[in-house]
Scaffold this motif. Sequence first.
Motif, mmCIF file in Angstrom:
data_model
loop_
_atom_site.group_PDB
_atom_site.id
_atom_site.type_symbol
_atom_site.label_atom_id
_atom_site.label_comp_id
_atom_site.label_asym_id
_atom_site.label_seq_id
_atom_site.Cartn_x
_atom_site.Cartn_y
_atom_site.Cartn_z
ATOM 1 N N PHE A 66 94.143 135.249 64.989
ATOM 2 C CA PHE A 66 93.134 135.912 64.172
ATOM 3 C C PHE A 66 91.978 136.388 65.053
ATOM 4 N N ALA A 67 91.544 135.507 65.979
ATOM 5 C CA ALA A 67 90.469 135.873 66.902
ATOM 6 C C ALA A 67 90.890 137.033 67.801
ATOM 7 N N ALA A 68 92.160 137.024 68.225
ATOM 8 C CA ALA A 68 92.673 138.125 69.054
ATOM 9 C C ALA A 68 92.640 139.435 68.279
ATOM 10 N N GLY A 69 92.988 139.376 66.996
ATOM 11 C CA GLY A 69 92.931 140.566 66.160
ATOM 12 C C GLY A 69 91.508 141.064 65.982
ATOM 13 N N CYS A 70 90.551 140.130 65.846
ATOM 14 C CA CYS A 70 89.142 140.498 65.703
ATOM 15 C C CYS A 70 88.637 141.253 66.928
ATOM 16 N N GLU A 71 89.114 140.846 68.103
ATOM 17 C CA GLU A 71 88.654 141.451 69.349
ATOM 18 C C GLU A 71 89.428 142.716 69.711
ATOM 19 N N SER A 72 90.473 143.012 68.966
ATOM 20 C CA SER A 72 91.304 144.170 69.283
ATOM 21 C C SER A 72 90.638 145.457 68.822
ATOM 22 N N ASP A 73 90.956 146.505 69.541
ATOM 23 C CA ASP A 73 90.482 147.838 69.190
ATOM 24 C C ASP A 73 91.644 148.584 68.526
ATOM 25 N N LEU A 74 91.508 148.858 67.231
ATOM 26 C CA LEU A 74 92.602 149.476 66.484
ATOM 27 C C LEU A 74 92.981 150.834 67.071
ATOM 28 N N VAL A 75 91.995 151.543 67.623
ATOM 29 C CA VAL A 75 92.273 152.845 68.243
ATOM 30 C C VAL A 75 93.190 152.665 69.452
ATOM 31 N N LEU A 76 92.892 151.631 70.270
ATOM 32 C CA LEU A 76 93.726 151.362 71.445
ATOM 33 C C LEU A 76 95.123 150.899 71.035
ATOM 34 N N LEU A 77 95.194 150.070 69.986
ATOM 35 C CA LEU A 77 96.499 149.597 69.522
ATOM 36 C C LEU A 77 97.375 150.764 69.073
ATOM 37 N N ARG A 78 96.775 151.715 68.380
ATOM 38 C CA ARG A 78 97.522 152.904 67.962
ATOM 39 C C ARG A 78 97.903 153.761 69.164
ATOM 40 N N LYS A 79 96.968 153.913 70.091
ATOM 41 C CA LYS A 79 97.190 154.767 71.257
ATOM 42 C C LYS A 79 98.347 154.269 72.102
ATOM 43 N N TYR A 80 98.454 152.944 72.231
ATOM 44 C CA TYR A 80 99.490 152.368 73.095
ATOM 45 C C TYR A 80 100.625 151.738 72.295
ATOM 46 N N PHE A 81 100.850 152.270 71.088
ATOM 47 C CA PHE A 81 101.950 151.770 70.259
ATOM 48 C C PHE A 81 103.307 152.041 70.924
ATOM 49 N N LYS A 82 103.473 153.216 71.516
ATOM 50 C CA LYS A 82 104.751 153.575 72.133
ATOM 51 C C LYS A 82 105.122 152.638 73.283
ATOM 52 N N PRO A 83 104.220 152.411 74.264
ATOM 53 C CA PRO A 83 104.577 151.440 75.311
ATOM 54 C C PRO A 83 104.767 150.028 74.772
#
Length: 384
Positions: A66-83
């Motif tokens: 949960f803490a890892a999700g809080c610190e995540s950047d949703l834009v970055l997660l989407r950007k690097y979904f393919k890799p």
Amino acid sequence: MEFLGQITIILVTTLLVGYLCNRIGIPAVLGELIAGVLVGPAVLSWVKPTSFLHQMAEIGVILLMFAAGCESDLVLLRKYFKPSMLAAILGAVLPIVTIWPLAQLFGMSSQHALFLGVVFAATSVSISVVVMQELNFTKNREASTILGAAVVDDILAVIILSLMMSFLGEEKMSTPAMFGHFALQIGYFVGIFVVIKWVTPIVFSVARRLQIQYASTVVSLIIAFGLAYLAEVVGLSDVVGAFFAGVAVSRTDFREEISRSVDTLGNSLFMPIFFVNIGLSMTFDSFVPQIGFILVLTVVAIVTKLIGCGGAVKLLGFDWNSALIVGSGMVSRGEMALIIAQIGLTNHLMSTAHYSAVIAAIILTTLLAPLFLKMAIGHKAAAV
């Protein structure tokens, strides 16, 4: 009240070992894993695995993700979904196709060997999350790729496990039931989207009006535990639900406040118990007789993730240092592999003769993973 004594021993031991790890420059999470080996059945036998400690550990990993999700950047997660997707797929396929024939050389049947490959296809990114947090290495493409790949990897592991249970397990599932099962999981992810997009903002606007101390933190925990529970209900890993709950909270104005509160709650009690509980699974009963199998399995388990996950992102344009970080971040098998191995043993998909050796190999990969990841991150920092 014996559990109070066990918790006291765990907290004292992790505090001391964590201090020593900081002094000699190795990840504190590695010290907590070693502490579990030391106080557990493998060495001192002061603390034994219990259902209570297992449940506390489950809360720990939910809070961690949960803490890892809080610190995540949703834009970055989407950007690097393919890799992330490619790293997860190759990182799951390579261990299966490599370990399957290897295990047969050590006397396993084809079915048991195939299931062993599935065990080591799983990844437990919780260890890597802590190392990245310690090194302040969380908001970049490598960390985002690791987190995204870990979520996909968990989903793949659950799907493969479900298929094996359906076709090879004792309680075989019919084809319509299996498709219904997968449809339920797809519905869960649709629900996740709804929670992130609409439900969470509404819930927090209500929490703001309550004017109760820690209302926002309590609401965030309700979302985290609720999504984790529903993930388990539909046959997914609870860490998937906890991670996306954190992502949902990260889009609110309460992100920093909640992150601090959850970090304090988790790091002071539940997360040390989680890491120690992994170490408690280690015993040396069959270590010496099967030392060759354990070492070979450990090396292959590490190399297949390094090549599979790291090679995947290298194909998509990551440099060698970044590819090494992604591969190292996916090495740990941790609780995911332990759970899958236990399910396999219960359903006679895992060889009983090799079970203890497999657990030892899982623990070894989990112990070595923080070192690989810290060295990889340090190597990239030195190259900049």
